[in-house]
Design a protein around this motif. Structure first.
Motif, PDB file in Angstrom:
ATOM      1  N   PRO A   1       0.679  -1.145   0.115  1.00  0.00           N
ATOM      2  CA  PRO A   1       0.002  -0.170   0.117  1.00  0.00           C
ATOM      3  C   PRO A   1       0.629   1.114  -0.021  1.00  0.00           C
ATOM      4  N   VAL A   2       2.162   1.320   0.511  1.00  0.00           N
ATOM      5  CA  VAL A   2       2.825   2.486   0.672  1.00  0.00           C
ATOM      6  C   VAL A   2       3.840   2.553  -0.668  1.00  0.00           C
ATOM      7  N   LEU A   3       3.864   1.559  -1.564  1.00  0.00           N
ATOM      8  CA  LEU A   3       4.704   1.596  -2.577  1.00  0.00           C
ATOM      9  C   LEU A   3       4.080   2.176  -3.765  1.00  0.00           C
ATOM     10  N   ALA A   4       4.763   3.112  -4.109  1.00  0.00           N
ATOM     11  CA  ALA A   4       4.269   4.323  -5.128  1.00  0.00           C
ATOM     12  C   ALA A   4       3.926   3.657  -6.559  1.00  0.00           C
ATOM     13  N   GLU A   5       2.989   4.065  -7.078  1.00  0.00           N
ATOM     14  CA  GLU A   5       2.615   3.621  -8.580  1.00  0.00           C
ATOM     15  C   GLU A   5       4.003   3.606  -9.337  1.00  0.00           C
ATOM     16  N   GLY A   6       4.330   2.549 -10.056  1.00  0.00           N
ATOM     17  CA  GLY A   6       5.520   2.782 -10.860  1.00  0.00           C
ATOM     18  C   GLY A   6       6.763   2.302  -9.987  1.00  0.00           C
ATOM     19  N   ALA A   7       6.610   1.788  -8.826  1.00  0.00           N
ATOM     20  CA  ALA A   7       7.780   1.382  -7.757  1.00  0.00           C
ATOM     21  C   ALA A   7       8.127  -0.022  -8.302  1.00  0.00           C
ATOM     22  N   SER A   8       9.494  -0.380  -7.913  1.00  0.00           N
ATOM     23  CA  SER A   8      10.124  -1.737  -8.242  1.00  0.00           C
ATOM     24  C   SER A   8      10.388  -2.457  -7.111  1.00  0.00           C
ATOM     25  N   VAL A   9      10.287  -3.733  -7.033  1.00  0.00           N
ATOM     26  CA  VAL A   9      10.528  -4.544  -6.059  1.00  0.00           C
ATOM     27  C   VAL A   9      11.564  -5.695  -6.435  1.00  0.00           C
ATOM     28  N   VAL A  10      12.710  -5.856  -5.787  1.00  0.00           N
ATOM     29  CA  VAL A  10      13.672  -6.945  -6.087  1.00  0.00           C
ATOM     30  C   VAL A  10      13.888  -7.910  -4.803  1.00  0.00           C
ATOM     31  N   ASN A  11      13.976  -9.087  -5.324  1.00  0.00           N
ATOM     32  CA  ASN A  11      13.915 -10.327  -4.333  1.00  0.00           C
ATOM     33  C   ASN A  11      15.043 -10.869  -4.606  1.00  0.00           C
ATOM     34  N   LEU A  12      16.025 -11.109  -3.632  1.00  0.00           N
ATOM     35  CA  LEU A  12      17.435 -11.984  -3.923  1.00  0.00           C
ATOM     36  C   LEU A  12      16.913 -13.750  -3.825  1.00  0.00           C
ATOM     37  N   ALA A  13      17.010 -14.191  -4.829  1.00  0.00           N
ATOM     38  CA  ALA A  13      16.553 -15.650  -4.874  1.00  0.00           C
ATOM     39  C   ALA A  13      18.230 -16.030  -5.069  1.00  0.00           C
ATOM     40  N   SER A  14      18.522 -17.325  -5.928  1.00  0.00           N
ATOM     41  CA  SER A  14      19.918 -17.867  -6.042  1.00  0.00           C
ATOM     42  C   SER A  14      19.972 -18.820  -7.356  1.00  0.00           C
ATOM     43  N   SER A  15      21.105 -18.588  -7.892  1.00  0.00           N
ATOM     44  CA  SER A  15      21.366 -19.570  -9.167  1.00  0.00           C
ATOM     45  C   SER A  15      21.063 -20.843  -8.798  1.00  0.00           C
ATOM     46  N   VAL A  16      21.150 -21.465  -7.703  1.00  0.00           N
ATOM     47  CA  VAL A  16      20.776 -22.872  -7.398  1.00  0.00           C
ATOM     48  C   VAL A  16      19.371 -23.275  -7.675  1.00  0.00           C
ATOM     49  N   ALA A  17      18.495 -22.075  -7.677  1.00  0.00           N
ATOM     50  CA  ALA A  17      17.161 -22.238  -7.846  1.00  0.00           C
ATOM     51  C   ALA A  17      16.720 -22.459  -9.348  1.00  0.00           C
ATOM     52  N   PHE A  18      17.597 -22.472 -10.247  1.00  0.00           N
ATOM     53  CA  PHE A  18      17.387 -22.397 -11.635  1.00  0.00           C
ATOM     54  C   PHE A  18      16.300 -23.286 -12.284  1.00  0.00           C
ATOM     55  N   HIS A  19      15.889 -24.379 -11.498  1.00  0.00           N
ATOM     56  CA  HIS A  19      15.024 -25.366 -12.098  1.00  0.00           C
ATOM     57  C   HIS A  19      13.781 -25.486 -11.412  1.00  0.00           C
ATOM     58  N   TRP A  20      13.498 -24.159 -10.715  1.00  0.00           N
ATOM     59  CA  TRP A  20      12.318 -24.006  -9.776  1.00  0.00           C
ATOM     60  C   TRP A  20      10.826 -24.649 -10.766  1.00  0.00           C
ATOM     61  N   ARG A  21      10.909 -24.266 -11.985  1.00  0.00           N
ATOM     62  CA  ARG A  21       9.601 -24.561 -12.614  1.00  0.00           C
ATOM     63  C   ARG A  21       9.247 -25.859 -12.436  1.00  0.00           C
ATOM     64  N   GLY A  22      10.088 -26.804 -12.378  1.00  0.00           N
ATOM     65  CA  GLY A  22       9.714 -28.380 -11.985  1.00  0.00           C
ATOM     66  C   GLY A  22       9.006 -28.612 -10.757  1.00  0.00           C
ATOM     67  N   LEU A  23       9.099 -27.581  -9.889  1.00  0.00           N
ATOM     68  CA  LEU A  23       8.410 -27.925  -8.575  1.00  0.00           C
ATOM     69  C   LEU A  23       7.511 -26.721  -8.240  1.00  0.00           C
ATOM     70  N   ALA A  24       6.872 -25.960  -9.308  1.00  0.00           N
ATOM     71  CA  ALA A  24       6.117 -24.841  -9.280  1.00  0.00           C
ATOM     72  C   ALA A  24       5.057 -25.178  -8.482  1.00  0.00           C
ATOM     73  N   ASP A  25       4.267 -26.206  -8.525  1.00  0.00           N
ATOM     74  CA  ASP A  25       3.151 -26.508  -7.705  1.00  0.00           C
ATOM     75  C   ASP A  25       3.177 -26.486  -6.122  1.00  0.00           C
ATOM     76  N   ALA A  26       4.566 -27.326  -6.019  1.00  0.00           N
ATOM     77  CA  ALA A  26       4.841 -27.264  -4.310  1.00  0.00           C
ATOM     78  C   ALA A  26       5.070 -26.055  -3.942  1.00  0.00           C
ATOM     79  N   CYS A  27       5.845 -25.272  -4.823  1.00  0.00           N
ATOM     80  CA  CYS A  27       6.314 -23.781  -4.217  1.00  0.00           C
ATOM     81  C   CYS A  27       4.996 -22.839  -4.203  1.00  0.00           C
ATOM     82  N   ALA A  28       4.204 -23.147  -5.101  1.00  0.00           N
ATOM     83  CA  ALA A  28       2.778 -22.311  -4.961  1.00  0.00           C
ATOM     84  C   ALA A  28       1.985 -22.516  -3.583  1.00  0.00           C
ATOM     85  N   ARG A  29       2.006 -23.898  -3.402  1.00  0.00           N
ATOM     86  CA  ARG A  29       1.134 -24.428  -2.204  1.00  0.00           C
ATOM     87  C   ARG A  29       1.849 -23.741  -0.957  1.00  0.00           C
ATOM     88  N   PHE A  30       3.184 -24.048  -0.912  1.00  0.00           N
ATOM     89  CA  PHE A  30       3.603 -23.601   0.375  1.00  0.00           C
ATOM     90  C   PHE A  30       3.838 -21.946   0.416  1.00  0.00           C
TER      91      PHE A  30
END
Ligand SMILES: NC(=O)c1ccc[n+]([C@@H]2O[C@H](COP(=O)([O-])OP(=O)(O)OC[C@H]3O[C@@H](n4cnc5c(N)ncnc54)[C@H](O)[C@@H]3O)[C@@H](O)[C@H]2O)c1
Length: 265
Positions: A107-136
């Motif tokens: 709610p306090v992010l202005a319109e046009g704001a940007s969010v960046v999340n730190l993931a990791s290169s080890v997570a490269f194949h995450w799409r194979g686990l997309a359902d489990a990720c979404a559920r969790f």
């Protein structure tokens, strides 16, 4: 977006978060920093907070909102813990910390704001686990979600990997959620970077494997290698990058993944 609104950065007391804060400060951007540890030096408003529980993340968000009454032009979710920490803490900070803080600050992010999340290169194949990720990662009740994966060897035995796979999923999900407000959400996925967390990675993944990566690449990444990309994604220079995961690993993933594909011929 060019405004003089501040950017909130988590994990400012060490490594990539500290380098990002310093780079943004050099560019004249006001900062609100969040960490469980008080930083040795930080130019901006610092909020000491524990992001390992939703209540902690929401309390931090309330303090950030108070420190930035005109709103925020960005949020960098950089704080994270390695797989040597208890798995509930790893998933609590790395997944729910990111989700709760982002949603509480939306709610306090202005319109046009940007969010960046730190993931990791080890997570490269995450799409194979997309359902489990979404559920969790989308579970309403985080304690229930943690209990539900208590018997899951991947979520608990490889909690760091699972947490970053969830961050990749969450990045796309939050990008879609915030699209109507023209708020961009992207992930940055580093390879091994010379910060205090690297020693934990060596203990967790094997010293030879992690040090072998530096031999292959000529060096470990430096926090500034990653901070530069985070700062870019937070800026006006990246208006059309949204819902993306940018790998910053010196070519490590491409090398390993192409070698594995060729070996399978
Ligand atoms: N260094 C690497 O090799 C590497 C590689 C891939 C991804 N990453 C990710 O980059 C991010 C930054 O890591 P880093 O290398 O700078 O590590 P770091 O250990 O130097 O910094 C992490 C920061 O997060 C803060 N933090 C941890 N738990 C917290 C909590 N509960 N509440 C508030 N703050 C908390 C710590 O106090 C610390 O300041 C992390 O999300 C990490 O998973 C790092």
């Amino acid at each position: 977006m060019t405004t003089n609104l501040p950017i909130a950065v988590t994990g400012v007391s060490s490594g990539i978060g500290a380098a990002t804060a310093s780079m943004l400060n050099d560019r004249g951007i006001k900062l609100v920093g969040i960490d469980r540890t008080v930083p040795e030096s930080f130019a901006g408003t610092f909020i000491q907070a524990d992001l390992s529980t939703p209540a902690g993340a929401r309390a931090a968000a309330a303090q950030v909102a108070e420190a930035a009454p005109g709103g925020l032009q960005g949020l960098a979710n950089i704080a994270g813990v390695p797989g040597t920490a208890p798995w509930r803490t790893v998933l609590g900070v790395n997944v729910f910390g990111v989700r709760e803080l982002t949603r509480a600050l939306a709610p306090v992010l202005a319109e046009g704001a940007s969010v960046v999340n730190l993931a990791s290169s080890v997570a490269f194949h995450w799409r194979g686990l997309a359902d489990a990720c979404a559920r969790f990662a989308l579970a309403q009740d985080t304690e229930e979600a943690l209990d539900a994966v208590a018997g899951d060897a991947h979520a608990t035995g490889e909690s760091y990997l699972f947490s970053k796979q969830c961050v990749c999923f969450l990045t796309e999900h939050l990008s879609a959620e915030l699209l109507p407000r023209r708020i961009r959400v992207n992930a940055v996925s580093p390879g091994p970077v010379q910060t205090p967390i690297l020693e934990d990675f060596k203990n967790d993944h094997g010293r030879d494997k992690v040090e072998g990566a530096a031999k292959l690449l000529g060096r470990f990444g430096e926090p500034e290698d990653v901070a530069r990309v985070v700062a870019y994604l937070l800026s006006d220079a990246a208006p059309w990058i949204n819902g993306a995961d940018i790998r910053v690993d010196g070519g490590l993933t491409a090398y390993r993944s192409s070698a594995a594909i060729v070996a399978g011929f």
